[in-house]
Design a protein around this motif. Sequence first.
Motif, PDB file in Angstrom:
ATOM      1  N   PRO A  29       0.818  -1.196  -0.239  1.00 35.92           N
ATOM      2  CA  PRO A  29       0.027   0.348   0.096  1.00 35.92           C
ATOM      3  C   PRO A  29       0.852   1.101   0.512  1.00 35.92           C
ATOM      4  CG  PRO A  29      -0.529  -0.995   1.755  1.00 35.92           C
ATOM      5  CD  PRO A  29       0.754  -2.232   1.358  1.00 35.92           C
ATOM      6  N   SER A  30       1.593   0.989   0.341  1.00 33.33           N
ATOM      7  CA  SER A  30       3.093   1.951   0.420  1.00 33.33           C
ATOM      8  C   SER A  30       4.449   2.437  -0.262  1.00 33.33           C
ATOM      9  CB  SER A  30       2.875   3.153   1.627  1.00 33.33           C
ATOM     10  OG  SER A  30       3.607   2.045   2.476  1.00 33.33           O
ATOM     11  N   MET A  31       5.122   3.157   0.306  1.00 36.65           N
ATOM     12  CA  MET A  31       6.621   3.093  -0.763  1.00 36.65           C
ATOM     13  C   MET A  31       6.965   2.683   0.716  1.00 36.65           C
ATOM     14  SD  MET A  31       8.920   5.523  -2.430  1.00 36.65           S
ATOM     15  CE  MET A  31       8.166   5.939  -4.142  1.00 36.65           C
ATOM     16  N   ALA A  32       7.137   2.434   1.559  1.00 33.96           N
ATOM     17  CA  ALA A  32       7.451   2.470   2.819  1.00 33.96           C
ATOM     18  C   ALA A  32       6.959   1.257   3.473  1.00 33.96           C
ATOM     19  CB  ALA A  32       7.018   3.251   4.350  1.00 33.96           C
ATOM     20  N   ASP A  33       6.209   0.762   2.606  1.00 36.71           N
ATOM     21  CA  ASP A  33       6.646  -0.609   2.319  1.00 36.71           C
ATOM     22  C   ASP A  33       6.862  -1.712   2.308  1.00 36.71           C
ATOM     23  OD1 ASP A  33       3.660  -1.071   4.885  1.00 36.71           O
ATOM     24  OD2 ASP A  33       2.371  -0.614   3.775  1.00 36.71           O
ATOM     25  N   ARG A  58       8.922   1.596  -5.293  1.00 32.94           N
ATOM     26  CA  ARG A  58       7.618   2.245  -6.350  1.00 32.94           C
ATOM     27  C   ARG A  58       6.591   2.130  -5.526  1.00 32.94           C
ATOM     28  NH1 ARG A  58       7.842  -1.299 -11.858  1.00 32.94           N
ATOM     29  NH2 ARG A  58      10.034  -1.240 -12.289  1.00 32.94           N
ATOM     30  N   SER A  59       5.998   3.152  -5.500  1.00 31.44           N
ATOM     31  CA  SER A  59       5.384   3.974  -4.861  1.00 31.44           C
ATOM     32  C   SER A  59       3.832   2.492  -4.578  1.00 31.44           C
ATOM     33  CB  SER A  59       4.256   5.156  -5.713  1.00 31.44           C
ATOM     34  OG  SER A  59       4.208   4.630  -6.107  1.00 31.44           O
ATOM     35  N   ASP A  60       4.018   1.704  -5.121  1.00 34.77           N
ATOM     36  CA  ASP A  60       3.148   0.810  -4.977  1.00 34.77           C
ATOM     37  C   ASP A  60       3.190  -0.768  -4.530  1.00 34.77           C
ATOM     38  OD1 ASP A  60       2.807   0.459  -7.178  1.00 34.77           O
ATOM     39  OD2 ASP A  60       1.384   0.708  -7.441  1.00 34.77           O
ATOM     40  N   ARG A  61       5.084  -0.781  -4.947  1.00 33.56           N
ATOM     41  CA  ARG A  61       5.376  -2.364  -5.009  1.00 33.56           C
ATOM     42  C   ARG A  61       7.200  -2.104  -5.434  1.00 33.56           C
ATOM     43  NH1 ARG A  61       3.356  -3.673 -10.570  1.00 33.56           N
ATOM     44  NH2 ARG A  61       1.600  -2.392  -9.800  1.00 33.56           N
TER      45      ARG A  61
END
Length: 104
Positions: A29-33, A58-61
Amino acid sequence: MNRLEISEAIGPLGWRLVLGAVYTEVLVPSMADAAAAAAHAVRAAGADAPRHLSIDIRSDRAVLRLRTRDAGAVTGRDLELARAVSQTLAEHGFELSAGHGAIQ
């Protein structure tokens, strides 16, 4: 090792063979993840990470790629690392997606 053997070994793990390397995506769900998933992957690959693993955040992966740099191809060690990375990510609650690229 031929393409079919590689694909059969990694397919059930959520990886795909694309253009001479094995790939997977960790959808998050996030770039941090994505960065956290990448960190787990690097730890799972250990000392072999610099010679085998590359990661795009990336922002979602996180897009993970395994290929033996010195051989310029996928080797048995890359398949072992795919298993280790897959297991580690699963243990931390991440799911792998082979993505939509065509198998080459």
